[in-house]
Design an enzyme around this catalytic site. Structure first.
Site, PDB file in Angstrom:
ATOM      1  N   LYS A  43      26.472  36.735  43.527  1.00 23.31           N
ATOM      2  CA  LYS A  43      27.665  37.500  43.919  1.00 23.31           C
ATOM      3  C   LYS A  43      28.302  38.148  42.691  1.00 23.31           C
ATOM      4  CE  LYS A  43      30.561  33.364  43.588  1.00 23.31           C
ATOM      5  NZ  LYS A  43      31.283  32.308  44.327  1.00 23.31           N
ATOM      6  N   ARG A  86      40.322  27.248  52.370  1.00 25.04           N
ATOM      7  CA  ARG A  86      40.139  28.649  51.972  1.00 25.04           C
ATOM      8  C   ARG A  86      39.367  29.359  53.084  1.00 25.04           C
ATOM      9  NH1 ARG A  86      36.836  30.005  46.408  1.00 25.04           N
ATOM     10  NH2 ARG A  86      35.099  29.257  47.672  1.00 25.04           N
ATOM     11  N   TYR A  89      50.539  45.940  18.407  1.00 23.43           N
ATOM     12  CA  TYR A  89      51.680  46.099  19.326  1.00 23.43           C
ATOM     13  C   TYR A  89      52.588  44.876  19.272  1.00 23.43           C
ATOM     14  CZ  TYR A  89      49.338  50.016  21.675  1.00 23.43           C
ATOM     15  OH  TYR A  89      48.754  51.207  21.970  1.00 23.43           O
ATOM     16  N   MET A 116      43.901  48.103  24.328  1.00 20.98           N
ATOM     17  CA  MET A 116      42.955  48.507  25.368  1.00 20.98           C
ATOM     18  C   MET A 116      41.533  48.624  24.826  1.00 20.98           C
ATOM     19  SD  MET A 116      42.948  51.867  27.841  1.00 20.98           S
ATOM     20  CE  MET A 116      44.566  51.535  28.519  1.00 20.98           C
TER      21      MET A 116
HETATM   22  C1  LIG Z   1      30.711  31.136  43.773  1.00 12.10           C
HETATM   23  C2  LIG Z   1      30.236  30.090  44.719  1.00 12.10           C
HETATM   24  C3  LIG Z   1      29.182  29.233  44.381  1.00 12.10           C
HETATM   25  C4  LIG Z   1      28.602  29.165  42.984  1.00 12.10           C
HETATM   26  O1  LIG Z   1      29.477  28.398  42.193  1.00 12.10           O
HETATM   27  P1  LIG Z   1      29.158  28.004  40.664  1.00 12.10           P
HETATM   28  O2  LIG Z   1      30.278  27.123  40.300  1.00 12.10           O
HETATM   29  O3  LIG Z   1      29.147  29.285  39.882  1.00 12.10           O
HETATM   30  O4  LIG Z   1      27.834  27.339  40.641  1.00 12.10           O
HETATM   31  C5  LIG Z   1      28.691  28.383  45.360  1.00 12.10           C
HETATM   32  N1  LIG Z   1      29.232  28.351  46.593  1.00 12.10           N
HETATM   33  C6  LIG Z   1      30.277  29.138  46.944  1.00 12.10           C
HETATM   34  C7  LIG Z   1      30.844  29.031  48.309  1.00 12.10           C
HETATM   35  C8  LIG Z   1      30.823  30.009  46.015  1.00 12.10           C
HETATM   36  O5  LIG Z   1      31.881  30.765  46.360  1.00 12.10           O
END
Ligand SMILES: *Cc1c(COP(=O)(O)O)cnc(C)c1O
Length: 359
Positions: free
Chosen positions: A39, A130, A251, A299
């Site tokens: 992802k 969630r 800054y 930036m």
């Molecule tokens: C992002 C995610 C993972 C992977 O998690 P890691 O801690 O990066 O191994 C697995 N399951 C779900 C539901 C996630 O959202």
């Protein structure tokens, strides 16, 4: 197009990703396989490059967050791979999932009721609050025709505290998962993320879902990192200047020079994913010498005090290491008050990207 004169270079070691996949696979309970979580473009590292490397290690299940990520990944991994989409379908988007052969995670009774187009993964909440079915929703759906019509081939849940060995939540969530599985009668289960793999074989079930450990972050913060590093980041010095005691830097004049100093101004900033919270807190490495980041992050620029670096090392065009042998993404994250995941997913598009090894 980013030229080879980019201000900073991001190096992604695909052979290290493959090695991490093998190391995780070697830990899995019998009958358990590894799904690659790719992802957010493989946590910013490039899913189109990383997914084929995982396929070569025998991985045939992939996990993405959104429909669009799933569609893009299908073109990379071909028809043979299973692609699981964590967010599940928004109302009306179900035919798009089916058209691309994507397996939705069904997170709510509404998503269960709307999915009639092939295999799915049923998400049961065991402690994140969630996504996923509550215990009451599991009760209501168990044994129903509506659930059967959604063709759940697997159930999943997600650990809230897997990165804290011995946290009571882990065993609690496992117990809730067992109750839900008994009620639902679904044989296949996916539970563990990267850290969850290290909690023990009873967390593995049939499919584990590691992301961060594949990318070299430490899934066992209570121990030395069992993974090999994947990411390097080097940023180029634009200018070196001598500064008198009493002068201020950047800054907000947030850093004052205590002794006559040499400062190196470097071509990377918060537009490249270097958080402002790193200002006056982080370090870089120049020829193996630690150089403190002074003043705020701009930036496009950051400033290092290179007074203690070897004479001649600090000059225009030279590279300062931000991620590499001296400093991991987990280290840099700690300096900025965040986590390695956020460092990786924030890496900007302005870097020259070099992939090492791979397919
Ligand atoms: C992002 C995610 C993972 C992977 O998690 P890691 O801690 O990066 O191994 C697995 N399951 C779900 C539901 C996630 O959202």
């Amino acid at each position: 197009m980013i030229s080879s004169w980019a201000g900073a270079t991001l190096t992604i070691d695909l052979d290290a990703v493959a090695e991490n996949a093998r190391r995780l696979q070697a830990r899995l309970a019998p009958g358990c396989r590894l799904a690659g979580v790719v992802k957010a473009d493989s946590y910013g590292l490039g899913a189109a490059r990383i997914a084929p490397v995982l396929q070569r290690e025998g991985v045939r299940d992939f996990v993405v967050a959104t429909l669009d990520e799933g569609i893009a990944l299908r073109a990379v991994v071909g028809q043979g791979a299973a692609i699981i989409v964590l967010g599940g379908p928004f109302p009306g988007s179900e035919p798009e999932f089916a058209a691309h052969g994507l397996i939705p995670v069904l997170n709510s009774p509404e998503q269960v009721a709307a999915w009639r187009l092939g295999p799915s993964v049923l998400h049961v909440d065991t402690g994140m609050s969630r996504l996923g079915l509550t215990p009451a929703e599991v009760e209501a759906l168990a044994g129903s025709d509506s659930l059967a019509a959604a063709s759940p081939v697997m159930m999943m849940s997600h650990l809230a505290c897997a990165d804290e060995d011995g946290h009571p939540m882990n065993a609690q969530q496992l117990a809730r998962l067992r109750v839900a599985q008994q009620r639902l009668g679904i044989a296949q289960v996916s539970f563990a993320n990267s850290s969850g793999i290290f909690l023990g074989a009873e967390y593995h079930y049939q499919l584990v879902r590691p992301g961060m450990a594949l990318y070299g972050l430490n899934p066992t913060p209570w121990l030395a990192n069992p993974m090999v590093p994947v990411v390097g980041l080097q940023a180029r010095i634009i200018q070196v200047r001598e500064v008198d005691a009493g002068m201020t830097v950047g800054y907000g004049a947030s850093h004052q020079i205590a002794r006559p100093a040499r400062l190196a101004t470097v071509a990377a900033g918060y537009a490249d994913g270097l958080f402002r919270s790193l200002g006056n807190r982080a370090s870089g490495w120049l020829n193996g010498v630690r150089v403190p980041l002074v003043g705020r992050v701009s930036m496009d620029l950051i400033i290092f005090d290179v007074t203690d670096a070897p004479a001649g090392a600090a000059q225009a065009g030279a590279m300062i290491e931000l991620l590499g042998p001296h400093q991991s993404a987990d280290d840099l994250a700690a300096q900025g008050g965040t986590i390695g995941y956020e460092i990786l997913t924030a890496l900007g598009s302005r870097y020259a990207r070099r992939y090492l090894g791979g397919v």
